[in-house]
Design an enzyme around this catalytic site. Structure first.
Site, mmCIF file in Angstrom:
data_model
loop_
_atom_site.group_PDB
_atom_site.id
_atom_site.type_symbol
_atom_site.label_atom_id
_atom_site.label_comp_id
_atom_site.label_asym_id
_atom_site.label_seq_id
_atom_site.Cartn_x
_atom_site.Cartn_y
_atom_site.Cartn_z
ATOM 1 N N HIS A 193 52.798 9.937 0.780
ATOM 2 C CA HIS A 193 53.469 8.655 1.004
ATOM 3 C C HIS A 193 53.038 8.032 2.325
ATOM 4 C CE1 HIS A 193 56.630 5.737 1.751
ATOM 5 N NE2 HIS A 193 56.876 5.770 0.464
ATOM 6 N N GLU A 223 50.865 4.791 3.117
ATOM 7 C CA GLU A 223 51.163 4.042 4.343
ATOM 8 C C GLU A 223 50.538 4.786 5.524
ATOM 9 O OE1 GLU A 223 55.401 3.803 4.817
ATOM 10 O OE2 GLU A 223 55.654 2.836 2.878
ATOM 11 N N HIS A 255 54.846 5.000 -6.734
ATOM 12 C CA HIS A 255 53.658 5.020 -5.864
ATOM 13 C C HIS A 255 52.447 5.598 -6.596
ATOM 14 C CE1 HIS A 255 55.333 3.519 -2.195
ATOM 15 N NE2 HIS A 255 56.274 4.445 -2.158
HETATM 16 CO CO CO Z 1 57.819 4.404 -0.757
#
Ligand code: CO
Length: 308
Positions: A193, A223, A255
């Site tokens: 993530h 990210e 995601h």
């Molecule tokens: Co997220």
């Protein structure tokens, strides 16, 4: 046999934690029951006295729930008689289950269990890194400890990648999770993530431990600094032609489906393909692999061992 002993040790700890209130310390020290006796006693005790609250971020994907179901099944198999409860930390993802009852946040679950008379609680965190979600859970658990008529002790298990030792243990498990069809020259890419929390350090650290085992294994994040451009450059430098792309996430949810495998030009799959690397997708969450779930459960057992 070793597994059985480990399970018994867990029972021993659980029963120590849960029944310590009734045991007199001096007598217990003199005639301490063996781990096997303790396990037998624990099994004879009412099931409702051993409670584990399983906490995950949550997912908007119905299908991703397979990871959660798998975790609960494995927990119950290794600790029969434990009473399981669930909470999800993403408030926006709290929705009604098939029984019509809404999912609970950790705060709600802790308050409910305290009101129902639970005194000792183990929280099984299904987080991957000790980031903002995990710290939030720890903080919440601490806040509920020691309130009048409440929980006396709340133990939170560590996330999957908690420290150097767990990183070294998880790295080979990740490689093992890939389909056998992966060829010797083909790369592996695990995309997590990502976070702006200090725990972002876990990702380059995992890259290090993976690199010790496989020089074509890569880590990326949705990210943060380890985006597709950088990973693509690193792969090109090694002459990679094909990669197996897998989410480094508890569930293969939104995601995975969109950021990793989506058909739009910005997805990892599209960017790698456009960069000249063939992509094989591995659309499975970490919770779908029993040997990775075992790692989370090991953390839960260890957290108890440290307690006593
Ligand atoms: Co997220």
């Amino acid at each position: 046999m070793k597994k059985f002993f480990v399970a018994c040790r867990f029972f021993f700890c659980l029963s120590l934690v849960l029944f310590s209130a009734t045991a007199r310390p001096a007598a217990a020290a003199e005639a301490a029951p063996s781990a096997f006796e303790a396990a037998a006693n624990a099994e004879a005790a009412p099931a409702a006295e051993k409670h584990v609250l399983i906490v995950a971020f949550g997912t908007s994907f119905q299908k991703a729930g397979i990871s959660y179901a798998n975790v609960e099944k494995q927990l119950l198999a290794s600790c029969p008689g434990v009473k399981t409860h669930w909470a999800f930390s993403a408030h926006s993802l709290l929705k009604s289950g098939p029984d019509g009852e809404r999912m609970l946040s950790p705060q709600e679950a802790l308050a409910r269990l305290a009101t129902e008379g639970v005194k000792e609680l183990a929280v099984l965190s299904l987080h991957v890194i000790p980031g903002a979600e995990y710290s939030g859970l720890e903080q919440t658990a601490r806040a509920f400890e020691g309130l009048p008529k409440g929980l006396e002790k709340v133990t939170v298990s560590p996330p999957l990648l908690a420290d150097a030792e767990s990183l070294a243990e998880v790295a080979p498990l990740l490689l093992k999770s890939l389909p056998e069809a992966r060829g010797a020259q083909e790369a592996a890419l695990f995309v997590g993530h990502g976070t702006h929390h200090a725990a972002a350090l876990c990702y380059p650290a995992l890259q290090y431990y993976l690199g010790l085992l496989d020089d074509r294994a890569f880590v990326g994040t949705v990210e943060g600094d380890m985006g597709p451009e950088r990973v693509l450059a690193a792969m090109k430098a090694k002459g990679v032609k094909k990669v197996w792309l897998a989410p480094l996430m508890t569930v293969a949810g939104d995601h995975a489906a969109n950021d990793l495998f989506g058909s739009d030009a910005g997805s990892w799959k599209s960017l790698l393909t456009a960069g000249g690397i063939a992509v094989e997708t591995v659309p499975k969450g970490l919770g779908e692999y029993p040997f990775i779930v075992e790692q989370w459960l090991k953390g839960l057992k260890k957290a108890f061992l440290k307690e006593k």
